[in-house]
Enzyme design. Structure first.
Site, short mmCIF file in Angstrom:
data_model
loop_
_atom_site.label_atom_id
_atom_site.label_comp_id
_atom_site.label_asym_id
_atom_site.label_seq_id
_atom_site.Cartn_x
_atom_site.Cartn_y
_atom_site.Cartn_z
N GLU A 48 -5.91 -8.65 -0.71
CA GLU A 48 -6.32 -8.21 0.60
C GLU A 48 -7.78 -7.85 0.15
O GLU A 48 -8.31 -7.46 -0.50
CB GLU A 48 -5.50 -7.64 1.40
N GLU A 76 0.80 -0.88 -0.30
CA GLU A 76 0.25 0.32 0.07
C GLU A 76 1.12 1.59 -0.26
O GLU A 76 0.28 2.72 0.73
CB GLU A 76 -0.67 0.13 0.90
#
Lengths: 651, 651, 651
Positions: free
Chosen positions: A290, A130
């Site tokens: 995810e 991220e």
């Protein structure tokens, strides 16, 4: 992990059909407990256990959270942001361009890769996680930015002119005087800085990818876990990352997609995130790195929802669905966030449902993996437009884009995303262009040509308004695209909430409104689809449609209600000749199609509601893959509450 | 300016009848691009073009935004405020008392004035712009403040006593211990510091005016652009500037007035700002240095509104109406704010309407300019009371004052503003005194005398409560004014929203309420106009009226509803013998009068509504100036929607 | 004090029956105007005047606000908090562990005590005031915390494991690397730091008490003024102080209790604060060191309320009711807060009512003082659980605890407070245990034994969830207490607002709801009292009841409406055999009982409403103490609006 239970975990994973795990991300302080002292035993232990069990591993470089000793040694590793210097504690608090961070990160990555590179369990590497610039804007970043500006705008006179720095005496007459952008009120400069910060992310990921490629085997892939603009869940275009540019250094795109659940589960985020992930690597399949299992307390899935979600990912082109996380965490910040397993590590309803997903994936992978999709509609987004639009509003760029995306999703119109760097905008029949506030002449001219050559386009308000430097155009608005749209305006206003004259889209009284923004449009060659219903502004057009060359340009000059936007999109889709059989279904009934590895068409039918539904199956005869049952062409299909059917055409 | 179009601009200005422009303000970085390097070519160019076109110029000193190089050289130029050191970027971020700022500002002003002083286009100078102290409160300001205190309160014992510094151990027992006021919780000290900060503004403007006067010719004027407390628009008394004190150094007052528009256009801000501007120079005419043309998106004027606004300014005594700004700006912070021209520089509806204003001004100036007004009602405001009241509430001082002003405006009662320094309070028949929380004995005694000698007065709650040091009086409340008001109270409360017994003002159930504050008043000599309708407080008075000497004092002891306040003001106006013919009209029908240069009475009738209205014209026969038509005495007058008539009496 | 009026004050105090005053607190800058220069004249003056008048004095150490010169000399006296370094000005801005603060505070205390110690007027000492750690967390505190951690967790490996520091790379692998806790996202570490900060308060008060004890006479007491979690008034358990630990060094507990008044006066805060104060010294009587006279404007008492409040304090076991403050303050921060006297020092209605209280206290002290109470119900609170719960919610710990307290209050069920350190939990018949989120095994096992041995218990959701280190338990939830409760759950969620199936508590449709939290409970041995009314979660239990050994455990697994919680508590009280005669009355009719010094039962009946009420008196015959009238057993008793009766049984 509060106690050693690796064997139990592996055995429960096997039972659930899990065949890939992702490890090592953000474990730097475990792997390198002291400066230069490395300990890979926890990685080895897991790699060996997984290998023995036949579970593949994606290893993440551990750089997404820095160890205490590094910050103690080099406090400058922590980013300075407009709010001041970061403190130790949170993840993602570092300056990704800091030389000490880079030096120590590189050593840690190389040590780890050197250690694990030959392990047979590894199928790929995830670089960082991220990744963003995290607002880093201290002196280190400022001096890089000045160098970047100097290279791009060698003449300060020209820079002052392009960025309008005369305003409020902000001129920079000497490179040494360049003040920190943190205090700047110049939206052009701020937009350029935001772009520069995105370039830091691209450069940083490229740097990590390059290191990893020195070690990885050809059959192993490099990925990243991109995320989206966060509004309590994955909401829109990520403002801090240029996904299309950053994805170039990856072998396969990875994303995390988090979304509301229970009664608020719609599948829209799964589709949105999937379409972006697929588009960023040019239509290639992608990994869902995810997504939630139980997630937030309010997201614990109803029975059936975990399955519905998993197959929804596949229907958008995902080749992996991976949960964050396996078990719930017992300490620190996120104990409220629940994994496949609760803190008690026992089989629970969510885990039990995951087992059925694993079993079906195992059985059906040859039919479901690597689904190829062909869409005729593209949404043109732009990081530059996003930054620029968000400087001035109304609302945010994503608040314009997402409702349009969601309406297309609800209508079962498949879309790809393109951005200004995309080579293939022209291959689409219909382009949706929300709030393209900032854009260079060349892009707008290209869009005019697209229409002239037969393309259909839908613009919203504020498109074409400023150039690529966030400088408002000096021509009559909407500038260059005014030609294809056949309109002009020189004033805009916001009178609150008003109607359109005579409800031209037949949406009914409650829905016949616009709000937040209105351009006072006069048609040049366009046909007016709607006028404002207002004593002062009634002569101005709100929505127009123009034939230009072989194509059609629709322009929405105001903040339309959802119902109106839907009607306009419907008009555009019909006009582009794309209104087909799937459009007889509407959300909560969602259909997604593609071609599988056998070259066969696969149709997913999802029921995003708590009521069972019966629908018309409109394609060729086929096999329902989960049940193995035969489906006749043009037959009825029953979808359970929160259920789905997958039909592979057989002909 | 994105491209050179000076000739076009000048020609479009001429076409619109524009005869004055304001330039140079906040262009320091253009005029002095490097330390000591001056370039006046942009000023010369405009001055020459304007002169050629017969347009006059007001030149602003450029000091309101500082150049990058100055901050690089002397970072202390940026103010330190309670939020920390300012960053470069915004305007108005400097410490106006900083010696480096002053040194460089003075050089820049002198260089510019030396250069332009003989140019024939110049009619006046504006010193700085919207000047305030900007919260400057760093060590430099603190040490000045300590010196200021030492001079005023040579005895620390006395200072500790007057300011109540024993409380929470805040005593200052040695001048060297004087802590930064930024952290102080002592409202007396904070009020004194706020007063000191206002004195910085007065001193700074005086300093600039003095420099400019060394260069200016006798026929040129010095002005400033004062602004008002900002609540998304020009709302109330400016807390950071003592307008009456600061205006002393000017030849003519200048203000900017920004106000809601479209359906929210009422004219109240135009009237309020105009009355303040006129009052700050003792009834002299004033300049509207800035007002909106298109302004914010939600302020784009309906057809007719720009005209309505322009003539409304004149009706309050303005001698200039100047728009900020000519054209809309293409970069930086305020691209959303639209000028007379949009970013496209083309004639647009707003510009087209402005042309008619220009034409009418040109035609009618001899009849409209220099309008003299005579009001019998004054509002007494006080910067000291404002600061003090705002320390404790409820709400803010301006939230008490503005509703009273607006009610008088709605009733067509013309008002002047006076402050405690005003010599001429006594010439008014009626004084409205909102929330005079802090005041010296002398002022309150003076107000008692004013009543005794035949004046009428209306006080609101919290008036007379504390002395000039924000120290609550030790006498029975409301202290000194209790004598003229004939009341006393020792307790006050806030029971939420309650009624007045038996609806004494006949406003009806919905409007018969008070809220936020109530004093438990007992009359001594006063007549009770209203009691609270409450089981516990029903014996206490809410509103009283007292004959004192030859005059009358009305006291409002609670937060009355708008309807009640209106009735009380009506009572006071009637009691003062001021209820006249204009009071037969109510908002949205507004009448404003004055005497023009020919010594003739001029009456403006405005219709602040979207419906045409017919009214009774109650004055002598005259000429409607716009149309030139004759108007009989006591005749009917039709006002178009958002329209107006101007009648000059002829007899 | 604006002018000298000590004699008048003393005489007015006497008239009001005031027999104790509290002085000197936070007057350091008056007492020590310069470093080492002491002046006690103001103290002497008051001591002498009070002594002469027969009024006793409690002297406060002056350390709660620091003088200017000390901060000038040692700026490190001001605490550094997560928001940065404190500024001079407010009270309670110091680092109570700072060596310079301690050094100078000790000298000031010793000098003062040395000076006053023999004065006959002094009956006791108050050390500091409303002491807390004030968020102190700068380097000084951080280094103390590291030492504290080192002592408790000598092994870093163990610390990393217990606190879960692997997460987000937060491991501490060397004591020198220990980062400031200010940035930590680790809730275990943050909870430990909060506990450490509470220990600073305990240590600091112990240090002051020890100094004072060197001087004080045996008959003089040491107290402190503890306050409560503040929500605009005294709301709940104080998060920053461990009251039970800190009170150990005192001779008598003191508290301040501030509460809404007028129509919002309920007596709940008086009861809550009183029960806590009484409990913190094991059932001993306590002092109400501060409570409001007029207080905030919205708190000015209705006629009768000041009396009602004063006797309510006594009914909970208070031995003193002291107002903050005598007269209203004329300067600084709190001029809006009104004392017994207003700023005018004149007798006002509040003071007049106080005189009747003084007279009654004087007359009835032998009957009312030292009331002893015997409660069968205890609320188990925990500072550790509070901190932990507040890290994760939903809402706050006090928002779970206070509604339960208030319901017991409304039912006229007397309660004591116990905390995990309490030796006597086992003596109660019923324990109410709200949100015991964090607790060591030993406490939970003790609670299981309590039930097994015949105790009754009511747990709310989230109890037993984590261990004493805020680490979620790895067992099936609710962990150890699952045994006594006969339940288990592994998932929890929040679906918004939903009902309980078939309205099991018969509260009616509007009240039959739960919200914010729900655990998906399966009974093992428990009887299900309520199921969720929900399509997905309908099979799970919401509220359960379990017979365990000789006792009963009730578990509330969700956020129940007030009406449901009330029914559950009623069930528990009945089940514990505690439903008695007092339960026939409900709020606003409150009854409180105890045994006075004559060994007689005293019953207070309060009417917290604006309507007079007649009730059944259910005890033995007695005397109404205020009126002196005889009361028959089982007779009717009339309570005036906001009134009360006190009956001493006579038999």
């Amino acid at each position: 992990m509060p106690y050693d239970r690796l064997d139990s975990d592996v055995s429960m994973m096997k039972e659930a059909g899990i065949n890939v795990v992702r490890i090592a991300e953000s474990t730097w302080s475990t792997m390198e407990p002291q400066d230069g002292v490395f300990d890979f035993s926890h990685i080895d232990r897991v790699l060996n256990a997984m290998n023995k069990a036949g579970i593949s591993v994606i290893i993440g470089t551990p750089t997404y959270a820095v160890p205490t000793w590094l910050v103690k040694k080099y406090p400058d590793v922590l980013a300075i942001t407009p709010k001041g210097p970061n403190q130790y504690g949170p993840r993602q608090n570092m300056d990704i361009s800091n030389i000490h961070f880079r030096e120590y990160a590189e050593r840690a990555i190389r040590k780890m890769l050197e250690h694990v590179k030959n392990h047979p369990a590894i199928i790929g590497y995830q670089i960082d996680n991220e990744t963003k610039s995290y607002g880093t804007s201290g002196p280190n970043v400022q001096s890089q930015f000045v160098a970047y500006m100097k290279e791009r705008y060698p003449s300060l006179d020209s820079l002052n002119k392009i960025f309008g720095l005369d305003y409020w005496s902000n001129r920079i007459n000497n490179w040494n005087d360049f003040p920190s952008v943190n205090g700047s009120i110049n939206a052009s400069l701020n937009a350029e800085f935001a772009k520069f910060q995105r370039s830091l992310v691209t450069e940083y990921l490229g740097w990590q990818a390059k290191i990893v490629r020195e070690y990885k085997k050809p059959e192993q892939f490099v990925t990243q876990n991109f995320d989206f603009d966060w509004k309590g869940y994955s909401y829109g275009i990520q403002p801090e990352v240029d996904h299309f540019a950053a994805a170039k250094v990856l072998d396969i795109a990875g994303v995390d997609i988090y979304h509301p659940s229970q009664d608020k589960l719609t599948g829209a985020e799964i589709s949105f995130g999937g379409d972006m992930a697929r588009s960023m690597k040019g239509g290639q399949n992608y990994l869902v790195i995810e997504t939630e299992a139980q997630g937030f307390p309010q997201w614990v899935p109803y029975p059936g929802q975990l399955r519905l979600q998993a197959f929804s990912h596949l229907a958008s082109g995902a080749d992996m669905v991976s949960y964050w996380h396996w078990h719930s965490i017992h300490n620190s910040a996120e104990t409220y966030w629940k994994g496949l397993l609760s803190h008690d590590f026992q089989p629970n309803p969510t885990y039990q449902e995951a087992k059925t997903i694993g079993a079906d994936f195992q059985k059906l992978s040859p039919h479901l993996a690597n689904l190829k999709k062909q869409n005729q509609v593209a949404i043109l987004f732009s990081n530059e437009a996003l930054t620029a639009y968000n400087s001035f509003g109304p609302g945010t760029y994503n608040n314009v884009l997402r409702p349009m995306y969601d309406l297309l999703y609800n209508m079962n119109v498949g879309v790809d995303f393109v951005d200004p760097s995309s080579k293939e905008i022209e291959k689409y029949k219909l382009a949706i262009v929300p709030a393209l506030y900032a854009a260079p002449d060349s892009l707008l001219q290209r869009l005019n040509r697209f229409v002239k050559n037969g393309g259909h386009i839908v613009y919203t308000f504020k498109s074409g308004f400023s150039d690529e430097h966030n400088k408002v155009r000096t021509t009559i608005q909407p500038g260059i695209i005014g030609e294809a749209c056949g309109i002009r305006y020189s004033e805009f206003t916001d009178p609150g909430k008003i109607g359109l004259k005579n409800d031209p889209f037949l949406v009914g009284k409650a829905d016949n409104y616009t709000e937040k923004w209105m351009e006072l449009i006069e048609p040049t060659t366009a046909k007016v689809l709607a006028y404002y219903d207002h004593p002062a502004w009634g002569k101005y057009a709100a929505v127009t449609r123009n034939n230009y060359g072989k194509g059609v340009a629709i322009y929405i000059g105001c903040g339309t209600s959802t119902a109106i936007t839907e009607k306009i999109l419907e008009t555009a889709i019909k006009s582009a000749g794309l209104w087909g059989k799937d459009q007889s279904l509407r959300f909560p009934l969602i259909v997604k199609s593609g071609i599988n590895q056998q070259g066969k068409a696969v149709h997913y039918y999802f029921n995003y509601s708590a009521e069972p539904r019966t629908i018309n199956y409109t394609y060729q005869k086929g096999i329902e893959l989960i049940s193995g049952g035969a489906i006749s062409a043009q037959s009825k299909l029953t979808l359970p509450a929160w259920g789905f059917r997958i039909i592979e055409e057989q002909w």
